[in-house]
Design a protein around this motif. Structure first.
Motif, PDB file in Angstrom:
ATOM      1  N   MET A   1      -2.171  -2.557  -5.405  1.00 27.29           N
ATOM      2  CA  MET A   1      -2.785  -2.809  -6.713  1.00 27.29           C
ATOM      3  C   MET A   1      -3.747  -1.686  -7.097  1.00 27.29           C
ATOM      4  O   MET A   1      -4.133  -1.537  -8.249  1.00 27.29           O
ATOM      5  CB  MET A   1      -3.559  -4.135  -6.690  1.00 27.29           C
ATOM      6  N   LEU A   2      -4.168  -0.920  -6.089  1.00 26.42           N
ATOM      7  CA  LEU A   2      -5.125   0.166  -6.352  1.00 26.42           C
ATOM      8  C   LEU A   2      -4.395   1.509  -6.433  1.00 26.42           C
ATOM      9  O   LEU A   2      -4.986   2.570  -6.162  1.00 26.42           O
ATOM     10  CB  LEU A   2      -6.195   0.199  -5.254  1.00 26.42           C
ATOM     11  N   ASN A   3      -3.107   1.430  -6.767  1.00 27.57           N
ATOM     12  CA  ASN A   3      -2.339   2.650  -6.964  1.00 27.57           C
ATOM     13  C   ASN A   3      -2.160   3.441  -5.664  1.00 27.57           C
ATOM     14  O   ASN A   3      -2.130   4.666  -5.686  1.00 27.57           O
ATOM     15  CB  ASN A   3      -3.040   3.506  -8.046  1.00 27.57           C
ATOM     16  N   ILE A   4      -2.128   2.726  -4.538  1.00 24.41           N
ATOM     17  CA  ILE A   4      -1.851   3.396  -3.252  1.00 24.41           C
ATOM     18  C   ILE A   4      -0.576   2.760  -2.686  1.00 24.41           C
ATOM     19  O   ILE A   4      -0.638   1.789  -1.921  1.00 24.41           O
ATOM     20  CB  ILE A   4      -3.015   3.216  -2.241  1.00 24.41           C
ATOM     21  N   PRO A   5       0.600   3.269  -3.069  1.00 23.82           N
ATOM     22  CA  PRO A   5       1.839   2.666  -2.557  1.00 23.82           C
ATOM     23  C   PRO A   5       2.016   2.885  -1.056  1.00 23.82           C
ATOM     24  O   PRO A   5       1.240   3.627  -0.441  1.00 23.82           O
ATOM     25  CB  PRO A   5       2.946   3.381  -3.361  1.00 23.82           C
ATOM     26  N   LYS A   6       3.054   2.248  -0.510  1.00 23.68           N
ATOM     27  CA  LYS A   6       3.251   2.219   0.950  1.00 23.68           C
ATOM     28  C   LYS A   6       3.203   3.586   1.634  1.00 23.68           C
ATOM     29  O   LYS A   6       2.657   3.715   2.716  1.00 23.68           O
ATOM     30  CB  LYS A   6       4.598   1.559   1.281  1.00 23.68           C
ATOM     31  N   ASP A   7       3.776   4.611   0.982  1.00 22.97           N
ATOM     32  CA  ASP A   7       3.873   5.905   1.672  1.00 22.97           C
ATOM     33  C   ASP A   7       2.809   6.907   1.212  1.00 22.97           C
ATOM     34  O   ASP A   7       2.905   8.091   1.451  1.00 22.97           O
ATOM     35  CB  ASP A   7       5.269   6.493   1.433  1.00 22.97           C
ATOM     36  N   HIS A   8       1.746   6.393   0.570  1.00 21.65           N
ATOM     37  CA  HIS A   8       0.748   7.310  -0.011  1.00 21.65           C
ATOM     38  C   HIS A   8      -0.133   7.931   1.086  1.00 21.65           C
ATOM     39  O   HIS A   8      -0.630   7.225   1.959  1.00 21.65           O
ATOM     40  CB  HIS A   8      -0.126   6.526  -0.992  1.00 21.65           C
ATOM     41  N   PRO A   9      -0.345   9.258   1.040  1.00 21.90           N
ATOM     42  CA  PRO A   9      -1.147   9.910   2.098  1.00 21.90           C
ATOM     43  C   PRO A   9      -2.599   9.415   2.148  1.00 21.90           C
ATOM     44  O   PRO A   9      -3.245   9.522   3.200  1.00 21.90           O
ATOM     45  CB  PRO A   9      -1.086  11.395   1.741  1.00 21.90           C
TER      46      PRO A   9
END
Ligand code: FA5
Length: 336
Positions: free
Chosen positions: A141-149
């Motif tokens: 929800m905070l714009n950090i998808p699963k593969d985000h560094p």
């Protein structure tokens, strides 16, 4: 009949020796017990001639009554005496001064309360959120998808792929926006967890999240609120400095420093000679986060910040190792 008067004589001579309840019981058994003296007299009855039996029986009953009433009297007197002695022995002097070790709040709790009160005074409401959080609220929800560094910087403790100990108080931004309509003005203090461990990084620490959403909110509002906050928390000469930074859930993002309250910005040990101390991360809420939570980003804007409460306590009390605050050594805690 002689036997009867002998029993009475023997009882009379022994009764004066009864000085405690234990001995009294022994005497009771000796004279009135199943095989006691009085029972023996009764058993003798068969050897008495039938015409003398009534008189003998009467006499035995009399001696039994005599022994019983005497023992009852002595028992009452002894019980009273023993009670008095016990009360005397157990007497409590309520006037003796008692040393009470008074408890007090942990320094982190004191600082958390102080910070929360400042924001309450500035018109913020106080909310609380879950420490066991879902991947969805903590990251997605905070714009950090699963593969985000950006996830690497906030590695934490997982219960399953989707359930974890929250790494920051920011999930409360999303949770609040989902259930409240703007204007929103909230702070959320609470514990957060990360796979960190050194003098300034604890695996469990405290943050306070701030969120303001309304029409026409700008970075100036963020600066105004934080300027006011540091002036109240440190002193009225404290200034803030914004440095560009990056958080996926704010755009633009900043890291905020406060001028060192110890040296007034000249440079000292506390601020490592820089004159500034980093206190929080912040920024304008990313429009993607507003839209994710169902708030129209064309109509509304907002700012958010996340302040490390433990770091504020370190600065306030001049503590150089954060871990000291989690060891709970009373000798350390007593100083605050
Ligand atoms: C965040 O956690 C963002 N959620 C903050 C934020 C909120 C940004 C809203 C934008 C908008 P960061 O990882 O920098 O950011 O942590 C924020 C503060 O927490 C730091 O400035 C520091 O004071 C404190 N902090 C971070 N890690 C630790 C740790 N391991 N121990 C103690 N304090 C820590």
């Amino acid at each position: 009949m002689d036997n009867i008067s002998n029993v009475q004589k023997s009882f009379d001579s022994e009764k004066s020796k009864i000085k405690n309840l234990n001995f009294l019981n022994e005497i009771k058994v000796k004279y009135l017990g199943k095989s006691g003296e009085v029972s023996l007299l009764m058993k003798n009855m068969k050897n008495i001639s039938p015409q003398d039996r009534p008189a003998f029986g009467k006499k035995v009953n009399e001696i039994r009554d005599y022994i019983e009433s005497n023992l009852a009297k002595i028992e009452t007197e002894l019980a009273e005496k023993e009670k008095k002695a016990k009360l005397k022995k157990e007497k409590i002097d309520v006037t003796i001064p008692v040393k009470i070790n008074k408890g007090s709040l942990h320094p982190i709790t004191t600082v958390k309360n102080e910070i929360t009160e400042i924001f309450t005074g500035l018109g913020f409401e106080v909310l609380e959120g879950p420490e066991v959080e879902t991947d969805y609220y903590n990251f997605q929800m905070l714009n950090i998808p699963k593969d985000h560094p950006a996830r690497d910087m906030q590695d934490t403790f997982y219960f399953s792929d989707n359930l974890l100990l929250r790494t920051h108080t920011s999930p409360m931004q999303a949770r609040t926006m989902e259930v409240k309509k703007p204007p929103i003005r909230m702070v959320c203090p609470g514990k957060v967890y990360r796979a960190d461990d050194d003098a300034t990084h604890s695996p469990i620490f405290n943050q306070i999240e701030g969120l303001v959403i309304d029409k026409k909110i700008t970075l100036c509002d963020l600066k105004g609120i934080l300027d006011e906050f540091v002036k109240i928390f440190f002193n009225k000469n404290t200034k803030t400095r914004f440095r560009p930074s990056y958080f996926p859930f704010t755009e633009p993002s900043v890291e905020v420093d406060a001028s060192c309250s110890e040296c007034g910005g000249k440079g000292c040990k506390v601020c490592k000679g820089t004159g500034w101390i980093e206190i929080l991360g912040a920024g304008m809420v990313n429009p993607k986060v507003l839209d994710n939570a169902g708030i129209d980003s064309k109509k509304y804007s907002g700012f958010a910040f996340g302040l490390g409460i433990d770091r504020m306590a370190m600065i306030k009390y001049k503590i150089n190792d954060l871990r000291l605050m989690y060891e709970n050594d009373i000798r350390f805690l007593k100083q605050f």
